[in-house]
Design an enzyme around this catalytic site. Structure first.
Site, PDB file in Angstrom:
ATOM      1  N   LYS A  54       0.841  -1.201   0.000  1.00 33.30           N
ATOM      2  CA  LYS A  54       0.000   0.000   0.000  1.00 33.30           C
ATOM      3  C   LYS A  54       0.873   1.247   0.000  1.00 33.30           C
ATOM      4  CE  LYS A  54      -3.864  -2.351   2.272  1.00 33.30           C
ATOM      5  NZ  LYS A  54      -4.624  -2.621   3.521  1.00 33.30           N
ATOM      6  N   GLN A  98      -4.480  -1.493   9.889  1.00 35.85           N
ATOM      7  CA  GLN A  98      -4.463  -2.791   9.206  1.00 35.85           C
ATOM      8  C   GLN A  98      -5.079  -3.878  10.085  1.00 35.85           C
ATOM      9  OE1 GLN A  98      -3.599  -3.255   6.016  1.00 35.85           O
ATOM     10  NE2 GLN A  98      -3.954  -5.445   6.078  1.00 35.85           N
ATOM     11  N   ASP A 121     -10.838   3.238   4.713  1.00 34.17           N
ATOM     12  CA  ASP A 121     -11.318   1.857   4.614  1.00 34.17           C
ATOM     13  C   ASP A 121     -12.846   1.813   4.494  1.00 34.17           C
ATOM     14  OD1 ASP A 121      -9.384  -0.230   4.631  1.00 34.17           O
ATOM     15  OD2 ASP A 121      -8.876   0.214   6.722  1.00 34.17           O
TER      16      ASP A 121
END
Ligand code: GUN
Length: 288
Positions: A54, A98, A121
């Site tokens: 990422k 994460q 997200d």
């Protein structure tokens, strides 16, 4: 019949190039560099790889990124304090914690602590609610990647029979919702199946588009797939024979009309959509 291979890697590269151009023009207009802050708790090897990918993708698109590491013994309040700091930091536009988190951490409370306008997200209840109502601020990355793949491959969605296998908050539930919402990339008739579904095989065989996010290696066999169906495999598992998905690729690719490979299917699109959401977060903060 051998299925067409849906090249997620190639589509993701095109999207990333488009976002790179948009970032460049945003920076030249506003002087603001979009910034993603990733938070990694513990040393889960898969998470380490995902976060590194990422960050590399951010770098290539001209997006700044930071990584905040906490030990796997970190407490809920330590993680909440870090999120608070990132929420307050005006230079940070997107925050990504994460998953999975160590078991002492209550995931839902963490997701709710992230400022909704920095929630790239799209896991915060406010962003989930907006998505369900068809007025999204951000769309969750993996479902958004799947939708983009279908749209960009010219696969008709409106009116089609879609079956989703797996009801996770990250993939199954949101993709079922997004594909049944009104408008471009939606208007499908969607069935959401899960571990308690009866007659799963025969329901799966009705699908013109079958989306599999059940988290079990090679769960979907050829007998569960309709001739000519589009099969989207969200799973990724490391086995003695290498990486496999949730779909028995060798057998199903003889039945399906089109199929995503593992790796190189949905995964790269998830990363591309994170970049899209980070740019959007920066645009929101700049008032554009
Ligand atoms: N772990 C697996 N998928 C995801 C994702 O989309 N976002 C975050 N934050 N963690 C994940």
């Amino acid at each position: 019949m051998t299925a067409k291979v849906l090249d997620g890697k190639k589509i993701a590269a095109n999207i990333r190039a488009e976002i790179g151009e948009e970032v460049e023009s945003f920076v030249s207009q506003t002087g603001i560099v979009p910034h993603l802050s990733a938070v990694l708790v513990g040393e889960n090897p898969a998470s380490e790889v995902y976060v590194r990918n990422k960050q590399r993708a951010c770098d290539e698109a001209g997006i700044a990124s930071g990584l905040h590491r906490l030990a796997d013994t970190a407490t809920q309040s330590e993680l909440l304090a870090l999120i608070d700091e990132l929420n307050q930091d005006r230079a940070v536009h997107g925050i990504l914690v994460q998953l999975p988190l160590p078991e002492q951490i209550a995931e839902a409370e963490i997701q709710e602590a992230i400022c909704p306008s920095k929630d790239v997200d799209a896991f915060h209840p406010e962003n989930v609610g907006r998505m369900v109502q068809g007025k999204p601020r951000f769309l969750p990355c993996t479902p958004q990647g799947i939708q983009q793949l279908l749209v960009r491959e010219g696969i008709e969605i409106a009116g089609r029979r879609v079956v989703v296998i797996g009801r996770s908050d990250i993939v199954g539930k949101p993709i079922a919702c997004m594909l049944s919402n009104r408008g471009t990339g939606g208007d499908a008739t969607v069935t959401l199946c899960h571990s308690k579904t009866e007659a799963l095989d025969s329901i799966a065989r009705e699908a013109e588009i079958l989306i599999v996010a059940i988290g079990q290696p090679e769960f979907v066999t050829a007998a569960m797939v309709r001739q000519g169906a589009v099969v989207i495999d969200v799973g990724i598992h490391r086995t003695d024979d290498g990486l496999v998905g949730d779909v028995d690729y060798a057998a199903v690719s003889q039945i399906a009309g089109a199929i995503t490979p593992v790796p190189g299917g949905v995964g790269p699109l998830t990363v591309a959509m994170l970049l899209r959401n980070t740019l959007r977060a920066a645009e929101l903060s700049a008032g554009s």
